[in-house]
Design an enzyme around this catalytic site. Structure first.
Site, PDB file in Angstrom:
ATOM      1  N   ASP A   1       0.866  -1.178   0.000  1.00 54.18           N
ATOM      2  CA  ASP A   1       0.000   0.000   0.000  1.00 54.18           C
ATOM      3  C   ASP A   1       0.899   1.224   0.000  1.00 54.18           C
ATOM      4  OD1 ASP A   1      -2.130   1.680   0.088  1.00 54.18           O
ATOM      5  OD2 ASP A   1      -3.001   0.859   1.923  1.00 54.18           O
TER       6      ASP A   1
ATOM      7  N   ASP B   1      -2.362   2.330  -6.327  1.00 55.58           N
ATOM      8  CA  ASP B   1      -1.409   2.374  -5.218  1.00 55.58           C
ATOM      9  C   ASP B   1      -1.471   1.155  -4.307  1.00 55.58           C
ATOM     10  OD1 ASP B   1      -3.977   3.137  -4.378  1.00 55.58           O
ATOM     11  OD2 ASP B   1      -3.186   4.183  -2.649  1.00 55.58           O
ATOM     12  N   GLU B   2      -2.094   0.077  -4.758  1.00 55.05           N
ATOM     13  CA  GLU B   2      -2.300  -1.051  -3.853  1.00 55.05           C
ATOM     14  C   GLU B   2      -2.341  -2.352  -4.645  1.00 55.05           C
ATOM     15  OE1 GLU B   2      -5.521  -2.323  -0.365  1.00 55.05           O
ATOM     16  OE2 GLU B   2      -5.952  -0.652  -1.711  1.00 55.05           O
TER      17      GLU B   2
END
Length: 495
Positions: free
Chosen positions: A11, A105-106
């Site tokens: 993350d 983003d993950e």
């Protein structure tokens, strides 16, 4: 669930804001808020410095400004975020063929499938190296969680934030989960959490103690079974490398409600063209055209039309969107419009009507715009969005710090320079032009080739969508998750 911590969850830390800080030396260590800057804008993400003041994602931008009036408020630069995300995903795919992106983003990674980790020590070393590689290649940081299941790996990465690594040893899961609030578990939102709280269940341990039958009675069979299993730390979900893209959509929220029916029609046509560009960029076509209209009273309508076959023809999609608009009453004003395409395929079915429509549009482009617009064209106004990159013929590269009242303020600095000077120009200064972002890390490779895929949502678990946001989604094109804000109006920013 396996018996080694070889599921990795990455993350990125306050991703959009961290990228902006890496790009702008004067903002490092300062409060930065990224999102729609219009009256109806929402926060896409906030730096950790801004979170100290209570600012968080999905918050109305007006509230954020009250909480942190001295923060820098910037419009998102999605192309740059996607580029940084591409570099991160390349690093993840070097670890394993099983990478499941959840958003820019993950992502989850199955390290065992790639042979890069098989026990606690190898998993920890792999996670530490990944964090170092991400910082070296992108200039931003990410937090890593390692565990024997996806649920636990995600919980571990939350504990690791910011810029850390947490590994959950197999066998310790129940003790770790027990005291945590029920909202920690996937699928427990505010409504479910309140329902459980009224039943006297506030922690994961109390959830397990309640028993499966009681949870089924409270929440229904599917949800009750699933939550009971998670309360016992049971999660056998595999890391899935590919998720089918369900829809491609674009939408805009407007600072001021649009009342003119002609303007509404032109906006729908513009959105349809943007949607087609996105569709073609992903190498896709679709059968179902979806129109979304949010009216002045916040009522939201969706209309859809399914074609005979998949298409990426702009004329066909424009015409379908226009037909859908005819069935919507826009009296009173419109605050949001969106156009999407679902029923996706990686081929286009030839359609004689579509071909004819395309030929007509090509032969008589002047007929595609209403007569009033042809006779009285609107003057083209140059918009300078806070945070976006510019270059001045005399002063070089910089970024827009703010604009308004016919002036634009630019801070001249680059990712590898000291904090730069601020200068103000007329908005029509001929020496000033928009440019593409510079690499965050000097000498970093260019963005890798990419095919647009699922999970284009903004970070923080929301599709916070300032005007101009585009979604390639793994949910149907009915736009169920959007929180939109406009960046089209006057924008200001404080360093």
């Amino acid at each position: 669930m396996r018996n080694a911590p070889t599921i990795l969850h990455l993350d990125m830390d306050a991703f959009f804001a961290s990228v902006e800080q890496a790009s702008k030396p004067s903002l490092r260590g300062k409060a930065v808020v990224v999102g729609g800057l219009g009256p109806r804008g929402v926060v896409a993400t906030a730096s950790y410095e801004a979170r100290v003041f209570g600012v968080h994602s999905a918050m109305p931008m007006a509230q954020a400004r009250r909480l942190a009036p001295n923060a820098a408020y910037l419009v998102p630069r999605f192309a740059l975020y996607r580029s940084v995300s591409d570099h991160v995903m390349v690093l993840l795919r070097e670890l394993s063929p099983l990478v499941e992106p959840l958003s820019l983003d993950e992502a989850f990674v199955d390290l065992e499938a790639g042979g890069t980790a098989w026990d606690e020590e190898s998993a920890r070393l792999t996670g530490a190296k990944l964090r170092a590689d991400i910082r070296a290649v992108t200039g931003v940081t990410g937090s890593v969680g390692l565990a024997a299941s996806k649920m636990l790996a995600k919980i571990a990465s939350e504990q690791a934030k910011p810029d850390g690594l947490v590994l959950i040893d197999p066998g310790t899961e129940r003790a770790l989960l027990g005291p945590m609030p029920v909202r920690t578990l996937p699928g427990v939102g505010p409504a479910t959490g309140d329902h459980l709280r009224r039943a006297g269940i506030t922690t994961v341990e109390e959830l397990a103690e309640a028993g499966e039958d009681e949870l089924v009675r409270l929440l229904g069979k599917a949800h009750g079974h699933a939550l009971y299993a998670m309360a016992l730390a049971r999660d056998d979900r595999p890391v899935v490398a590919e998720r089918e893209t369900k829809s491609v959509s674009v939408e805009d929220t407007y600072d001021v409600d649009i009342h003119d029916r002609l303007r509404v029609g032109l906006e729908v046509q513009r959105l349809a063209d943007r949607c087609v560009r996105r569709l073609r960029g992903a190498g896709l076509s679709g059968r179902t055209i979806v129109l979304k209209v949010r009216r002045y009273d916040f009522s939201t309508l969706t209309r859809s039309e399914t074609l005979r076959g998949p298409t990426d023809d702009p004329a066909v999609i424009r015409e379908a969107a226009a037909r859908l608009l005819e069935s919507v009453d826009t009296t009173g004003g419109v605050r949001l419009l969106g156009v999407g395409v679902s029923g996706l395929a990686d081929y286009t079915q030839e359609d004689l009507f579509a071909q004819a429509a395309g030929e007509r549009a090509a032969e008589t482009p002047e007929e595609s715009a209403p007569e009033a617009v042809q006779e009285h064209p609107e003057p083209v106004e140059r918009h300078w969005r806070a945070g976006h990159d510019v270059r001045h013929a005399e002063h070089g590269y910089g970024w827009v710090q703010g604009s308004g009242l016919g002036r634009v303020t630019v801070r001249f600095e680059t990712p590898d320079s000291p904090p730069g000077r601020v200068r103000t120009f007329r908005v029509d200064d001929p020496g000033l032009e928009p440019v593409d972002p510079l690499p965050l890390v000097p000498g970093a490779p260019g963005p890798p080739p990419r095919a647009e895929g699922p999970g284009e949502a903004s970070e923080g678990g929301t599709d916070a969508s300032p005007a101009g946001a585009v979604h390639v989604s793994s949910v149907p094109a009915s736009f169920p998750k959007s929180r939109s804000g406009s960046g089209e109006g006057e924008v200001t920013s404080s360093p």
